[in-house]
Motif scaffolding. Structure first.
Motif, PDB file in Angstrom:
ATOM      1  N   ARG A 110       0.673  -1.334   0.153  1.00 18.56           N
ATOM      2  CA  ARG A 110      -0.058   0.183   0.064  1.00 18.56           C
ATOM      3  C   ARG A 110       0.522   1.316  -0.043  1.00 18.56           C
ATOM      4  NH1 ARG A 110      -4.367  -1.525  -1.714  1.00 18.56           N
ATOM      5  NH2 ARG A 110      -5.845  -2.611  -0.582  1.00 18.56           N
ATOM      6  N   GLU A 111       2.091   1.146   0.532  1.00 11.39           N
ATOM      7  CA  GLU A 111       2.918   2.397   0.589  1.00 11.39           C
ATOM      8  C   GLU A 111       4.166   2.395  -0.090  1.00 11.39           C
ATOM      9  OE1 GLU A 111       4.212   2.210   4.884  1.00 11.39           O
ATOM     10  OE2 GLU A 111       1.918   2.368   5.503  1.00 11.39           O
ATOM     11  N   ASN A 112       4.407   1.224  -0.777  1.00 12.41           N
ATOM     12  CA  ASN A 112       5.823   1.197  -1.491  1.00 12.41           C
ATOM     13  C   ASN A 112       5.471   0.265  -2.737  1.00 12.41           C
ATOM     14  OD1 ASN A 112       7.888   2.468   0.358  1.00 12.41           O
ATOM     15  ND2 ASN A 112       6.853   1.278   1.740  1.00 12.41           N
ATOM     16  N   ALA A 113       5.892  -0.869  -2.838  1.00 13.30           N
ATOM     17  CA  ALA A 113       5.636  -1.651  -3.990  1.00 13.30           C
ATOM     18  C   ALA A 113       5.867  -3.062  -3.583  1.00 13.30           C
ATOM     19  CB  ALA A 113       6.527  -1.380  -5.248  1.00 13.30           C
ATOM     20  N   GLY A 114       4.982  -4.078  -3.935  1.00 10.05           N
ATOM     21  CA  GLY A 114       5.334  -5.486  -3.749  1.00 10.05           C
ATOM     22  C   GLY A 114       5.061  -6.070  -4.998  1.00 10.05           C
ATOM     23  N   LEU A 115       6.198  -7.153  -4.811  1.00  8.80           N
ATOM     24  CA  LEU A 115       6.310  -8.030  -6.019  1.00  8.80           C
ATOM     25  C   LEU A 115       5.629  -9.476  -5.997  1.00  8.80           C
ATOM     26  CD1 LEU A 115       7.669  -8.220  -8.860  1.00  8.80           C
ATOM     27  CD2 LEU A 115       9.488  -9.557  -7.801  1.00  8.80           C
ATOM     28  N   PHE A 116       4.808  -9.634  -6.635  1.00 10.99           N
ATOM     29  CA  PHE A 116       3.829 -10.998  -6.658  1.00 10.99           C
ATOM     30  C   PHE A 116       4.145 -11.884  -7.875  1.00 10.99           C
ATOM     31  CE2 PHE A 116       1.623  -7.550  -4.566  1.00 10.99           C
ATOM     32  CZ  PHE A 116       1.219  -8.314  -3.381  1.00 10.99           C
ATOM     33  N   ASP A 117       4.369 -13.046  -7.612  1.00  9.13           N
ATOM     34  CA  ASP A 117       4.299 -14.208  -8.550  1.00  9.13           C
ATOM     35  C   ASP A 117       3.191 -14.894  -8.586  1.00  9.13           C
ATOM     36  OD1 ASP A 117       5.119 -16.233 -10.382  1.00  9.13           O
ATOM     37  OD2 ASP A 117       6.401 -17.371  -8.941  1.00  9.13           O
ATOM     38  N   VAL A 118       2.467 -14.659  -9.882  1.00  7.79           N
ATOM     39  CA  VAL A 118       0.877 -15.053 -10.332  1.00  7.79           C
ATOM     40  C   VAL A 118       1.250 -16.090 -11.516  1.00  7.79           C
ATOM     41  CG1 VAL A 118      -0.148 -13.232  -9.176  1.00  7.79           C
ATOM     42  CG2 VAL A 118       0.590 -12.898 -11.396  1.00  7.79           C
ATOM     43  N   SER A 119       2.545 -16.801 -11.583  1.00  8.00           N
ATOM     44  CA  SER A 119       2.525 -17.424 -12.873  1.00  8.00           C
ATOM     45  C   SER A 119       1.685 -18.734 -12.694  1.00  8.00           C
ATOM     46  CB  SER A 119       3.924 -17.846 -12.630  1.00  8.00           C
ATOM     47  OG  SER A 119       5.004 -17.045 -12.853  1.00  8.00           O
ATOM     48  N   HIS A 120       0.970 -19.020 -11.706  1.00  4.13           N
ATOM     49  CA  HIS A 120       0.040 -20.123 -11.800  1.00  4.13           C
ATOM     50  C   HIS A 120      -1.253 -19.475 -12.668  1.00  4.13           C
ATOM     51  CE1 HIS A 120      -1.801 -17.209  -9.036  1.00  4.13           C
ATOM     52  NE2 HIS A 120      -2.922 -18.027  -8.694  1.00  4.13           N
ATOM     53  N   MET A 121      -1.349 -18.439 -13.010  1.00  6.05           N
ATOM     54  CA  MET A 121      -2.613 -17.934 -13.830  1.00  6.05           C
ATOM     55  C   MET A 121      -2.318 -18.571 -15.232  1.00  6.05           C
ATOM     56  SD  MET A 121      -4.385 -15.985 -11.783  1.00  6.05           S
ATOM     57  CE  MET A 121      -5.370 -14.724 -12.783  1.00  6.05           C
ATOM     58  N   ALA A 178      12.827 -10.898 -11.189  1.00  2.36           N
ATOM     59  CA  ALA A 178      12.682 -10.712 -10.082  1.00  2.36           C
ATOM     60  C   ALA A 178      13.722 -10.126  -9.078  1.00  2.36           C
ATOM     61  CB  ALA A 178      12.368 -11.960  -9.155  1.00  2.36           C
ATOM     62  N   ASP A 179      14.813 -10.585  -9.365  1.00  2.60           N
ATOM     63  CA  ASP A 179      16.322 -10.095  -8.598  1.00  2.60           C
ATOM     64  C   ASP A 179      16.217  -8.584  -8.830  1.00  2.60           C
ATOM     65  OD1 ASP A 179      16.879 -12.491  -7.091  1.00  2.60           O
ATOM     66  OD2 ASP A 179      18.093 -13.042  -8.645  1.00  2.60           O
ATOM     67  N   LEU A 180      16.424  -8.035 -10.156  1.00  7.82           N
ATOM     68  CA  LEU A 180      16.285  -7.028 -10.681  1.00  7.82           C
ATOM     69  C   LEU A 180      15.228  -5.825  -9.742  1.00  7.82           C
ATOM     70  CD1 LEU A 180      16.472  -6.721 -14.525  1.00  7.82           C
ATOM     71  CD2 LEU A 180      18.517  -6.005 -12.582  1.00  7.82           C
ATOM     72  N   LEU A 181      14.144  -6.407  -9.703  1.00  4.13           N
ATOM     73  CA  LEU A 181      13.017  -5.405  -9.156  1.00  4.13           C
ATOM     74  C   LEU A 181      13.245  -5.475  -7.593  1.00  4.13           C
ATOM     75  CD1 LEU A 181      10.226  -6.397 -11.472  1.00  4.13           C
ATOM     76  CD2 LEU A 181      11.406  -4.579 -11.528  1.00  4.13           C
ATOM     77  N   CYS A 182      13.337  -6.651  -7.147  1.00  3.41           N
ATOM     78  CA  CYS A 182      13.579  -6.824  -5.619  1.00  3.41           C
ATOM     79  C   CYS A 182      14.968  -6.240  -5.096  1.00  3.41           C
ATOM     80  CB  CYS A 182      13.593  -8.029  -5.077  1.00  3.41           C
ATOM     81  SG  CYS A 182      11.762  -8.635  -5.030  1.00  3.41           S
ATOM     82  N   GLY A 183      15.795  -5.911  -6.107  1.00  2.00           N
ATOM     83  CA  GLY A 183      16.940  -4.840  -5.829  1.00  2.00           C
ATOM     84  C   GLY A 183      16.869  -3.600  -5.613  1.00  2.00           C
ATOM     85  N   GLU A 184      15.575  -3.329  -6.051  1.00  2.00           N
ATOM     86  CA  GLU A 184      15.226  -1.649  -5.797  1.00  2.00           C
ATOM     87  C   GLU A 184      14.785  -1.679  -4.375  1.00  2.00           C
ATOM     88  OE1 GLU A 184      15.657   0.689  -7.874  1.00  2.00           O
ATOM     89  OE2 GLU A 184      16.599  -0.619  -9.418  1.00  2.00           O
ATOM     90  N   ALA A 185      14.877  -0.540  -3.721  1.00  2.00           N
ATOM     91  CA  ALA A 185      14.468  -0.079  -2.330  1.00  2.00           C
ATOM     92  C   ALA A 185      13.007  -0.262  -1.959  1.00  2.00           C
ATOM     93  CB  ALA A 185      15.257   1.142  -1.830  1.00  2.00           C
ATOM     94  N   LYS A 219       9.583  -5.236  -2.171  1.00  2.00           N
ATOM     95  CA  LYS A 219       9.738  -6.709  -1.608  1.00  2.00           C
ATOM     96  C   LYS A 219       8.714  -7.446  -2.030  1.00  2.00           C
ATOM     97  CE  LYS A 219      10.943  -4.347   2.872  1.00  2.00           C
ATOM     98  NZ  LYS A 219      10.583  -4.460   4.459  1.00  2.00           N
ATOM     99  N   PRO A 220       9.386  -8.790  -1.926  1.00  2.00           N
ATOM    100  CA  PRO A 220       8.306  -9.668  -2.365  1.00  2.00           C
ATOM    101  C   PRO A 220       7.335  -9.926  -1.460  1.00  2.00           C
ATOM    102  CG  PRO A 220      10.256 -10.865  -1.152  1.00  2.00           C
ATOM    103  CD  PRO A 220      10.722  -9.185  -1.248  1.00  2.00           C
ATOM    104  N   ALA A 221       5.924 -10.238  -1.987  1.00  2.00           N
ATOM    105  CA  ALA A 221       4.839 -10.416  -1.293  1.00  2.00           C
ATOM    106  C   ALA A 221       4.013 -11.675  -1.769  1.00  2.00           C
ATOM    107  CB  ALA A 221       3.931  -9.162  -1.523  1.00  2.00           C
ATOM    108  N   GLY A 222       3.393 -12.323  -0.608  1.00  2.00           N
ATOM    109  CA  GLY A 222       2.978 -13.588  -1.100  1.00  2.00           C
ATOM    110  C   GLY A 222       1.465 -13.572  -1.309  1.00  2.00           C
ATOM    111  N   LEU A 223       0.782 -14.832  -1.369  1.00  2.00           N
ATOM    112  CA  LEU A 223      -0.803 -15.173  -1.547  1.00  2.00           C
ATOM    113  C   LEU A 223      -1.582 -14.322  -0.529  1.00  2.00           C
ATOM    114  CD1 LEU A 223      -1.169 -18.890  -2.494  1.00  2.00           C
ATOM    115  CD2 LEU A 223      -1.620 -16.642  -3.939  1.00  2.00           C
TER     116      LEU A 223
END
Length: 385
Positions: free
Chosen positions: A62-73, A228-235, A238-242
């Motif tokens: 909500r305040e920054n950015a979360g990275l979600f893996d939705v590859s099951h779609m 995923a490493d590139l994006l989560c390397g940005e301040a 952060k990775p986020a889950g289900l």
């Protein structure tokens, strides 16, 4: 990529031992585990439910950015002679108004107008890109096989991963790594295009299922870890889950198939009539059109609503809803809202009780929880329009 002539498609499980079906692994399975992801089975896949914690990941997004893996779609591509007209005969969408690169929400309905799935459709240069729910994708492929003509080809893009970066700082983090014919800033909500992302070919659309500004990224599976490493390397990222994805979409008032939507619900009682485009409402010509047109004209006996609960106890799926001593509905999604700091729920209730401000109660663990009908989304959308 699996390419099918629709007359040749077979059940993906035909050659499997049906007594022992192991969960599928995402392309980023090792990556998730290395990041501390707590893995659970969901929609036939092992997926991360959380890393740091659901509430922390929710608020970070909500305040920054979360990275979600939705590859099951399910990522599908429909092409061939007459693909546009054929797809319109299956979906209640107006493809004549869908421009190149545009993305639109639509519904897959059965003959009775019940919802088989909700999905996204984008126009690509040579056809139509569809994203369907992971839990229903094999059934969806079967439905398309049955309803599309043989000269139309269905490609299952099972060699591609799907990532979603969501939150108010998603653009800044992603923009540092993309290049293309047009800048990333040219994308507004529900628009997409092809970009180079860290040297990887990707389809990027400005969309998502959290209510926040953000992007969904379709890319080759073998490149998912690198990106995923590139994006989560940005301040900001952060990775986020289900878990956080579910609480975010609930706050955004977005229904989840298999919970808030099913073949027992139709577009109108679900409040999704916008998924039946204006021309199609008049013309029909898609499965379930008669019910949809009747519901639009006459209304429905029940409606999907939002509920705000008093206290701290959350209502869960399946909880009964009462007006006085009369049972009037059922909760389909519920939980504690990290953003609002009180419980919220989505439910279906009798239409006469669906007005904002209506006082109801929910039965949980032998207790009655006070609730009132509120408008959705519970937390305002912040899409970049």
């Amino acid at each position: 990529m699996r390419s099918y002539a629709l007359s040749e498609i077979s059940n993906p499980d035909d050659d499997m031992d049906l007594d022992v079906v192991e969960p599928w692994l995402l392309p980023l399975d090792v990556w998730h585990r290395a990041k501390g992801g707590r893995m659970v089975e969901f929609a036939g896949y092992m997926m991360p439910v959380q890393y740091e914690g659901i509430i922390a990941e929710h608020l970070w997004t909500r305040e920054n950015a979360g990275l979600f893996d939705v590859s099951h779609m399910g990522q599908l591509f429909v092409s061939g002679e007459g693909a546009e007209a054929a797809l319109e005969a299956v979906l209640p969408i107006d493809l004549s108004t869908l421009l190149l690169g545009a993305v639109r929400y639509s519904l897959l309905l059965d003959e009775n107008g019940g919802i088989l799935d909700d999905l996204m459709v984008a126009r690509w240069a040579q056809g139509f890109y569809l994203v369907v729910n992971g839990a229903t994708k094999w059934d969806d492929i079967g439905t398309f096989r049955e309803l599309l003509p043989d000269e139309v080809t269905l490609n299952h893009l099972d060699d591609r991963a799907l990532l979603a970066i969501q939150g108010p700082k998603a653009f800044a983090a992603l923009d540092r790594h993309v290049s293309g014919e047009h800048p990333l800033s040219a994308l507004t909500f529900m628009k997409g295009g092809r970009f180079s992302l860290g040297g990887v070919e990707a389809w990027i659309s400005r969309s998502g299922y959290t209510g926040e500004d953000g992007f969904e990224i379709s890319l080759p599976s073998e490149a998912a870890g690198h990106v995923a490493d590139l994006l989560c390397g940005e301040a900001e990222v952060k990775p986020a889950g289900l878990g956080a994805r579910d609480s975010l979409r609930l706050e955004a008032g977005l229904p989840l198939y298999g919970h808030d939507l099913s073949s027992e619900t139709g577009p109108v009682d679900a409040g999704l009539q916008f998924g039946v485009n204006k021309r199609r409402r008049v013309e029909g010509g898609f499965p379930g059109a008669a019910r949809v047109q009747a519901d639009l004209a006459n209304g429905t006996a029940r409606r999907r609503i939002g509920l705000a609960l008093e206290g701290r106890m959350a209502a869960r799926e399946g909880a009964k809803i009462f007006s006085g001593n009369q049972e009037v509905g059922i909760v389909t999604s519920g939980g504690f809202s990290p953003s609002l700091q009180h419980p919220i729920a989505m439910a279906y209730v009798d239409t006469a009780l669906a007005a904002e401000g209506t006082a109801l109660s929910i039965e949980m663990r032998g207790k009655r929880l006070d609730a009132k009908v509120v408008s959705m989304p519970f937390v305002p959308h912040r899409y970049h329009r």
